[in-house]
Write an enzyme that holds these catalytic residues in place. Structure first.
Site, PDB file in Angstrom:
ATOM      1  N   CYS A 151       0.802  -1.223   0.000  1.00  0.00           N
ATOM      2  CA  CYS A 151       0.000   0.000   0.000  1.00  0.00           C
ATOM      3  C   CYS A 151       0.842   1.285   0.000  1.00  0.00           C
ATOM      4  O   CYS A 151       1.414   1.627  -1.025  1.00  0.00           O
ATOM      5  CB  CYS A 151      -1.005  -0.067   1.154  1.00  0.00           C
ATOM      6  SG  CYS A 151      -2.378   1.066   0.952  1.00  0.00           S
ATOM      7  N   ARG A 210     -12.407   6.495  -1.350  1.00  0.00           N
ATOM      8  CA  ARG A 210     -11.540   5.490  -0.723  1.00  0.00           C
ATOM      9  C   ARG A 210     -11.988   4.118  -1.170  1.00  0.00           C
ATOM     10  O   ARG A 210     -13.174   3.818  -1.191  1.00  0.00           O
ATOM     11  CB  ARG A 210     -11.635   5.564   0.799  1.00  0.00           C
ATOM     12  CG  ARG A 210     -10.819   6.635   1.421  1.00  0.00           C
ATOM     13  CD  ARG A 210     -10.489   6.334   2.868  1.00  0.00           C
ATOM     14  NE  ARG A 210      -9.245   5.581   2.990  1.00  0.00           N
ATOM     15  CZ  ARG A 210      -8.034   6.080   2.780  1.00  0.00           C
ATOM     16  NH1 ARG A 210      -7.870   7.331   2.463  1.00  0.00           N
ATOM     17  NH2 ARG A 210      -6.963   5.336   2.911  1.00  0.00           N
ATOM     18  N   HIS A 247      -3.394  -5.500   2.268  1.00  0.00           N
ATOM     19  CA  HIS A 247      -3.055  -5.654   3.684  1.00  0.00           C
ATOM     20  C   HIS A 247      -3.709  -6.953   4.119  1.00  0.00           C
ATOM     21  O   HIS A 247      -4.296  -7.670   3.325  1.00  0.00           O
ATOM     22  CB  HIS A 247      -3.682  -4.521   4.506  1.00  0.00           C
ATOM     23  CG  HIS A 247      -3.094  -3.185   4.261  1.00  0.00           C
ATOM     24  ND1 HIS A 247      -1.883  -2.809   4.769  1.00  0.00           N
ATOM     25  CD2 HIS A 247      -3.576  -2.108   3.605  1.00  0.00           C
ATOM     26  CE1 HIS A 247      -1.643  -1.544   4.436  1.00  0.00           C
ATOM     27  NE2 HIS A 247      -2.656  -1.099   3.721  1.00  0.00           N
TER      28      HIS A 247
END
Ligand code: GLN
Length: 234
Positions: free
Chosen positions: A92, A126, A191
């Protein structure tokens, strides 16, 4: 005893959603095969030693700015390491720094180290949720994880995607790609942590670092987790 040297870059600043789990997974999967994984934690001001694997996690823009200022000092060194086929994994925010730059919405451009021919610009939305990726680099050909980013990453030149998303947004929510690879440099938005849920990919990194396939070990629990997450929507 075989030894693999790993540099864990800036874990005090970039370690969101338990990215440290990636390092623990590499450590354990090496240990279970009688390989010693030497871990060097590198913080701001520490010299980055020549290593077989370089790992960097994710974080928010603020931490990325701090890390980017330090990392840029090692741009030439790390590009040389890439060219001698050392293994890199960036998650990320760390992945974004492997590219040329990350342009946040209302702040100065953050310079990357150009290990990947890629750039990132902040988007309006997002991207949050579970991700399933189809990849050609490992068998079984699925990767799973969790994404949370607003940066949109675009790949260029010889930098290839890690795979294509079947669930989730991936690099930019437009072209269906997720993550990146150039030589043995890998970047991903996953993640979760990434490697505990994708033991076959952890082994692939170990193989690249060793230059030979590591011994088979059972990964029943890990694959149970992996399989339970395939195509799971958030
Ligand atoms: N700040 C970056 C973004 O939102 C990275 C976030 C992260 O590492 N989770 O795009």
């Amino acid at each position: 005893m075989k030894t693999i040297k790993l540099a864990h870059l800036y874990p005090k600043l970039l370690n969101i959603y338990g990215d440290i789990g990636n390092v623990i997974t590499l450590k354990k999967r090496c240990e279970w095969r009688g390989i010693y994984l030497e871990i060097n934690e590198i913080n701001i001001g520490d010299l980055i030693p020549e290593s077989d694997i370089y790992f960097i996690g994710g974080g928010q823009d603020k931490q990325q700015v701090e890390v980017a200022k330090e990392l840029i000092k090692y741009k030439d060194f790390l590009q040389e390491q890439r060219d001698r086929m050392a293994v890199f994994l960036g998650i990320c925010g760390g992945y974004q720094l492997f590219g040329h730059y990350y342009q946040p919405k209302d702040a100065e451009k953050i310079q990357g180290i150009g290990l990947l021919d890629a750039y990132t610009v902040a988007g309006d939305k997002r991207f949050i949720g579970n991700v399933t990726v189809k990849t050609e680099y490992v068998e079984p050909n699925t990767l799973v994880g969790f994404e949370n980013h607003s940066g949109l990453t675009f790949l260029q030149g010889d930098t290839l995607p890690l795979g294509n998303v079947s669930v989730g947004f991936g690099n930019n929510g437009k072209d269906g790609t997720e993550g990146a690879r150039y030589k043995n440099v890998f970047g991903t938005y996953l993640h979760g942590s990434f490697l505990p849920k994708n033991p076959h990919f952890a082994d692939y990194l170990i193989e690249l670092a060793l230059g030979t396939k590591p011994d088979e070990i059972t990964s029943d629990i890990e694959f149970k987790t992996h399989n339970s997450l395939i195509n799971k929507k958030y």
